[in-house]
Motif scaffolding. Structure first.
Motif, PDB file in Angstrom:
ATOM      1  N   THR A  51      85.696  -4.590  14.366  1.00  0.00           N
ATOM      2  CA  THR A  51      84.207  -4.652  15.274  1.00  0.00           C
ATOM      3  C   THR A  51      84.714  -5.699  16.510  1.00  0.00           C
ATOM      4  O   THR A  51      85.670  -6.426  16.059  1.00  0.00           O
ATOM      5  CB  THR A  51      83.013  -5.493  14.433  1.00  0.00           C
ATOM      6  OG1 THR A  51      81.960  -5.691  15.603  1.00  0.00           O
ATOM      7  CG2 THR A  51      83.429  -6.735  13.798  1.00  0.00           C
ATOM      8  N   ASP A  59      73.367 -13.256  11.528  1.00  0.00           N
ATOM      9  CA  ASP A  59      72.541 -12.588  11.027  1.00  0.00           C
ATOM     10  C   ASP A  59      71.181 -12.040  11.788  1.00  0.00           C
ATOM     11  O   ASP A  59      70.347 -11.485  11.384  1.00  0.00           O
ATOM     12  CB  ASP A  59      72.046 -13.496   9.613  1.00  0.00           C
ATOM     13  CG  ASP A  59      71.579 -14.698  10.035  1.00  0.00           C
ATOM     14  OD1 ASP A  59      71.879 -15.444  11.238  1.00  0.00           O
ATOM     15  OD2 ASP A  59      70.870 -15.618   9.423  1.00  0.00           O
ATOM     16  N   GLY A  72      71.775 -10.435  14.690  1.00  0.00           N
ATOM     17  CA  GLY A  72      72.143  -9.444  15.538  1.00  0.00           C
ATOM     18  C   GLY A  72      72.832 -10.082  16.793  1.00  0.00           C
ATOM     19  O   GLY A  72      73.159  -9.364  17.682  1.00  0.00           O
ATOM     20  N   ASP A  80      78.238  -6.533   6.349  1.00  0.00           N
ATOM     21  CA  ASP A  80      77.315  -5.273   6.752  1.00  0.00           C
ATOM     22  C   ASP A  80      77.851  -4.157   6.207  1.00  0.00           C
ATOM     23  O   ASP A  80      78.718  -3.918   5.287  1.00  0.00           O
ATOM     24  CB  ASP A  80      77.385  -5.431   8.079  1.00  0.00           C
ATOM     25  CG  ASP A  80      78.462  -4.930   8.960  1.00  0.00           C
ATOM     26  OD1 ASP A  80      79.396  -4.734   8.286  1.00  0.00           O
ATOM     27  OD2 ASP A  80      78.566  -5.369  10.080  1.00  0.00           O
ATOM     28  N   GLU A  81      76.950  -2.994   6.341  1.00  0.00           N
ATOM     29  CA  GLU A  81      77.180  -1.814   5.963  1.00  0.00           C
ATOM     30  C   GLU A  81      78.703  -1.077   6.173  1.00  0.00           C
ATOM     31  O   GLU A  81      79.175  -0.417   5.414  1.00  0.00           O
ATOM     32  CB  GLU A  81      76.470  -0.857   6.471  1.00  0.00           C
ATOM     33  CG  GLU A  81      74.953  -0.971   6.022  1.00  0.00           C
ATOM     34  CD  GLU A  81      73.820   0.116   6.261  1.00  0.00           C
ATOM     35  OE1 GLU A  81      74.115   0.975   7.286  1.00  0.00           O
ATOM     36  OE2 GLU A  81      72.672  -0.117   6.059  1.00  0.00           O
ATOM     37  N   ASN A 138      81.988  -5.419   7.691  1.00  0.00           N
ATOM     38  CA  ASN A 138      82.345  -6.746   8.583  1.00  0.00           C
ATOM     39  C   ASN A 138      81.498  -7.971   8.207  1.00  0.00           C
ATOM     40  O   ASN A 138      80.213  -7.620   7.398  1.00  0.00           O
ATOM     41  CB  ASN A 138      81.865  -6.198   9.937  1.00  0.00           C
ATOM     42  CG  ASN A 138      82.264  -5.275  10.713  1.00  0.00           C
ATOM     43  OD1 ASN A 138      83.576  -4.838  10.258  1.00  0.00           O
ATOM     44  ND2 ASN A 138      81.765  -4.166  11.292  1.00  0.00           N
ATOM     45  N   VAL A 166      79.017 -11.130   8.182  1.00  0.00           N
ATOM     46  CA  VAL A 166      77.844 -11.504   8.619  1.00  0.00           C
ATOM     47  C   VAL A 166      77.832 -12.990   8.583  1.00  0.00           C
ATOM     48  O   VAL A 166      77.761 -13.374   7.406  1.00  0.00           O
ATOM     49  CB  VAL A 166      76.669 -10.743   8.116  1.00  0.00           C
ATOM     50  CG1 VAL A 166      75.633 -11.417   8.905  1.00  0.00           C
ATOM     51  CG2 VAL A 166      76.828  -9.354   8.493  1.00  0.00           C
TER      52      VAL A 166
END
Length: 631
Positions: A170, A176, A178, A220-221, A224, A226
């Motif tokens: 990324t 958290d 965003g 995360d999905e 990566n 968080v």
């Protein structure tokens, strides 16, 4: 690093090869000291191999230089991690934006020995900083780095602990909520599990001297990490201005914003991590002790300046610490990359990679100020080759921007080849102050026809000066006249090169300068009594941007002299002479593909006497880079 493919220059005679000294290249000379008209083909796709130890070099202390042609350090940011899983610490140094130098430890955990592998580890663009850490908890090391400008990118290791393979996962790490995590690019952060809960904490220094603490809470999905913001003012730390240091250097006047570098490690061996802090306005290194425990840390203590042998550790400021057990004895040694802060960074342009060993009583002792030894004379080097002592092999001369000890002017550094033409060995002979000016740019040529090389010295503000060899010492120089040989009509940072550009049998001059243009001075005198007259300030309208450093060489074998030009942005600009031997006219050709350092300046010589020209390049970091012609 795989061999760079760039350059092949063939020659037809050993005399030509030794005399083709460049600093600025000097002059492409043939028999009798006159300019050569014999062709030296140049093919940009021919192989040029970067080598760090092509031959032995001995420094001014009489000690062997371990990595002579590594290129120098001005702002080294070190890390020591076991990147290949073999049980010892490998070395990474960031010297340039976006690049990570890798030196593999081919020794052992207790007796390290480093071998250069690449200047750009896996071609990862790390911006202004990078930090290794296992962020996805899979047992191998990942990497956080700066995303331009002042954000955080994440490189995931998709390889293994023994064979890492980093991929950009990324380009902007998010919290958290965003939100992209902001990290001031001039500050070097730190990653550690502060409270021993198994989660990585990320500490980001701010320009106001405070520290923000984030903690990793999940993946995360996409896998990566968080992070969540735990504390925007961690432990109420606020370090900006210099602390009072008795006997320390005086800082320049400052406003309350700066740059910092952090490292967390158990510095006192009590089982919890402490904080090492380097700041732009702090001449030394600060230690903030953790008075809590591993599970309940407490770093609300007064920062204490660190000492070595009872004396304060002091440098020019902005010190990047990295604690690591380099000798395998179970305690943490300390490495400091001196980036140079408010206390005159010119003072530490050479001695800027320090190693302090931790003793059994917990005290530190300084072992080296140049942990990786190399040819390094400060910054903005310009090299030249010339057989100064007439023994048939090329000696090496290096001009520098500024002497870090005297801080009064540049210096001319001479290395005598005490080996042979086939097996050179260079030993340091002198560091000479020749004129009160910065930015020495040496070139050599026999201007008076006496069979001995003369020194043309470009300078920052005193144009081009002429020197002859001192009587009885081929490595010492005396001025020919008080006034300059030639003066730039305007501009500064003159870089000379001599060659017969009009085919009349005497030597003319080209002079690079700060503007990136090239001045042309025609010799209207003779081969033995030159008189130089300015023809144009902008030869063939060529312009390389900033800081042109010209080298004359016949690149295409057609009998006239072409141009290879170094520049501030790095690389090598190529200009072919399309005018001919008697009336030069230069036209831009494709530049060399090799990624030469910023402030590039070239010197060519057949250093190994194998019939082709090798290349040495000076640059911003104060060292030299060597390329062997392997065709």
């Amino acid at each position: 690093m795989t061999p760079s493919r760039a350059l092949q220059m063939r020659v037809f005679g050993a005399a030509l090869l030794v005399a083709m000294a460049a600093c600025g290249a000097g002059v492409a000379n043939g028999e009798g000291g006159g300019p050569s008209t014999r062709g030296v083909p140049f093919e940009v796709d021919d192989p040029l191999e970067r080598q760090i130890r092509p031959f032995a070099v001995v420094d001014e202390r009489g000690e062997a230089v371990e990595h002579p042609f590594l290129g120098g350090f001005v702002v080294p940011r070190p890390q020591l991690v076991d990147i290949d899983g073999d049980g010892d610490l490998d070395l990474f140094v960031q010297e340039r934006t976006g690049e990570l130098i890798h030196l593999e430890n081919v020794g052992s955990a207790g007796q390290p020995r480093f071998e250069w592998r690449t200047d750009a580890f896996q071609d990862l663009d790390i911006g202004e900083w990078g930090r290794f850490h296992d962020l996805d908890r899979d047992g191998d090391i990942d990497l956080l780095a700066e995303e331009r400008f002042s954000y955080v990118r994440y490189f995931r290791n998709d390889g293994s602990p023994t064979a890492p393979r980093f991929v950009l996962a990324t380009d902007s790490l998010r919290d958290d909520q965003g939100r992209a995590i902001f990290s001031d690019r001039q500050n070097i952060p730190s990653l550690v599990d502060l409270d021993c809960d198994g989660a990585t904490d990320l500490f980001l220094g701010r320009v106001d001297g405070t520290v923000a603490r984030y903690e990793e809470i999940a993946l995360d999905e996409a896998g990566n990490p968080v992070f969540t913001l735990v504390d925007p003012r961690f432990e109420d730390i606020e370090i900006v201005a210099q602390l009072a240091v008795p006997g320390g250097p005086e800082a320049a006047p400052t406003s309350r914003h700066g740059a910092n570098s952090m490292a967390f490690a158990d510095g006192d061996g009590d089982g919890d991590v402490d904080l090492f802090w380097g700041d732009y306005f702090e001449p030394g290194l600060l230690f903030i002790e953790n008075y809590g425990t591993c599970e309940s840390p407490d770093l609300r203590s007064t920062p204490e300046p660190m000492t070595e042998g009872g004396e304060l550790i002091t440098t020019s400021g902005y010190n990047a610490p990295y604690p690591a057990d380099i000798d395998g004895d179970g305690d943490l040694d300390l490495f400091i990359g001196v980036l140079g802060g408010a206390f005159n960074a010119n003072r530490t342009s050479v001695e800027n990679f320090r190693w302090y060993e931790s003793l059994d009583d917990g005290s530190l002792v300084e072992r080296s100020r140049r942990f990786i030894s190399q040819i390094d004379v400060g910054s903005e080097t310009i090299p030249a080759f010339q057989d100064l002592d007439g023994d048939g092999d090329a000696d090496l001369v290096v001009g520098s921007k500024l002497d870090p000890v005297g801080l009064d002017a540049g210096r001319l550094h001479t290395f005598e080849n005490v080996g042979s033409a086939q097996e050179p060995r260079f030993e340091h002979r002198s560091s000479a102050l020749l004129v009160d000016s910065y930015h020495y740019a040496p070139a050599f040529s026999d201007l008076d026809g006496d069979g001995r090389p003369d020194l043309l010295l470009g300078t920052w503000n005193q144009d081009v000066r002429l020197f002859r060899q001192a009587s009885g010492d081929p490595f010492a120089w005396e001025p020919v006249a008080e006034e300059a040989l030639v003066e730039l009509p305007r501009g500064s940072h003159s870089v000379p090169v001599a060659g017969d550009l009009d085919g009349d049998g005497d030597l003319d001059l080209l002079v690079g300068e700060a503007s990136g243009e090239v001045n042309f001075f025609r010799n209207v005198g003779s081969a033995g009594a030159p008189v130089f007259e300015l023809v144009t300030e902008r030869l063939s309208d060529l312009d390389v941007g900033r800081r042109s450093a010209p080298t004359l060489i016949d690149l295409d074998g057609d009998g006239d002299l072409d141009l290879l030009v170094g520049r501030e942005d790095g690389g090598a600009a190529v200009f072919r002479n399309v005018g001919g031997v008697a009336e030069p006219s230069f036209e831009a050709a494709d530049p060399l593909a090799t990624a030469f350092p910023k402030y590039s300046a070239f010197a060519t010589s057949d250093v190994d006497a194998d019939g082709d020209l090798d290349l040495v390049v000076g640059g911003l970091s104060g060292g030299l880079v060597f390329y062997r012609n392997t065709r």
